[in-house]
Write an enzyme that holds these catalytic residues in place. Structure first.
Site, PDB file in Angstrom:
ATOM      1  N   CYS A   7      31.798  81.280 -24.775  1.00 19.53           N
ATOM      2  CA  CYS A   7      31.159  82.165 -25.007  1.00 19.53           C
ATOM      3  C   CYS A   7      30.717  83.579 -24.479  1.00 19.53           C
ATOM      4  CB  CYS A   7      30.740  81.597 -23.148  1.00 19.53           C
ATOM      5  SG  CYS A   7      30.949  79.607 -23.231  1.00 19.53           S
ATOM      6  N   ASP A  60      24.518  72.945 -30.853  1.00 18.99           N
ATOM      7  CA  ASP A  60      24.635  74.453 -32.314  1.00 18.99           C
ATOM      8  C   ASP A  60      23.383  74.396 -32.222  1.00 18.99           C
ATOM      9  OD1 ASP A  60      26.857  71.928 -32.474  1.00 18.99           O
ATOM     10  OD2 ASP A  60      25.517  71.057 -34.059  1.00 18.99           O
TER      11      ASP A  60
END
Length: 237
Positions: A7, A60
């Site tokens: 992240c 994605d």
């Protein structure tokens, strides 16, 4: 190449690109941030229902942008944001909040239900540390690029900083439209702010505001904080 940042990857890439561009005259840094979540998809198990969280909110995506220093107007360079300063903070006693492990069948990850609380409880101190040098203390007068950790994290940050829903509008919109994209998320939010400001005829590229902050959250638990300034919308094409 930056691997295994999850992240944090988008915010980390921005921080490192700023350093490269500013310390190498004439350099332009191309950031390409791509996430493929297939490796972390796992079938649901009755004993580990929390693994469904990642399979439902992570998606994605890929994004790219260019970082430079000292833009040359005569060459039609059109800067959108200035990265004024950067910092990285590790939240104490949070090493077991997000856990990821590489296994034969792919990546396993477990997210504690306390994750939003850990992030929001530390966010005000991060703000004070990065904005005190600029004599800025009114959080409502800033624009926000907040990593898409989930609705609970966005709600917690709004509450701790006393913000109205408009301040995190771009983050919420991107989360709704694209889901949590890990690294590319913050780049998507920056672009969403650009498009909204041009469409609405704002004075600057971000909601008519000059100063703002970008937050990235990731393993550690680590917080990347970037202080940003926006340029006038007429500097873009």
């Amino acid at each position: 190449m930056i691997y295994n940042q999850g992240c944090l990857a988008g915010a980390t890439a921005l921080r490192l690109a700023k350093d490269l561009a500013e310390n190498n005259a004439g350099t332009h840094v191309l950031i390409i941030c791509s996430e493929n979540m297939v490796m972390s998809f796992q079938p649901p198990l009755e004993t580990d229902l929390d693994i469904l969280i990642g399979s439902t909110i992570f998606f994605d995506r890929a994004a790219a942008l260019i970082i430079g220093a000292n833009p040359i107007v005569s060459t039609n360079e059109c800067p959108l944001f200035q990265i004024v300063s950067v910092s990285q903070t590790i939240i104490l006693k949070s090493d077991d909040i997000p856990i990821m492990k590489i296994r034969e069948m792919g990546m396993e990850y477990y997210l504690s239900r306390n994750l939003p609380k850990y992030v929001s409880n530390d966010i005000k101190q991060c703000m004070v540390e990065v904005f005190t040098p600029f004599d800025i203390s009114k959080w409502e007068n800033l624009f926000y690029v907040v990593y898409l950790g989930g609705v609970a994290i966005l709600n917690g940050i709004e509450e701790k900083l006393g913000l109205n829903k408009e301040r995190l509008r771009a983050s919420r919109h991107v989360l709704t439209e694209y889901g949590n994209m890990w690294g590319p998320s913050v780049i998507f939010i920056l672009d969403e702010m650009r498009k909204m400001s041009v469409l609405e005829g704002k004075a600057t590229i971000v909601e008519g505001l000059e100063w703002g902050v970008l937050f990235g959250f990731g393993l550690g638990l680590t917080v990347e904080t970037l202080v940003l300034r926006s340029f006038a919308t007429n500097s873009t094409t």
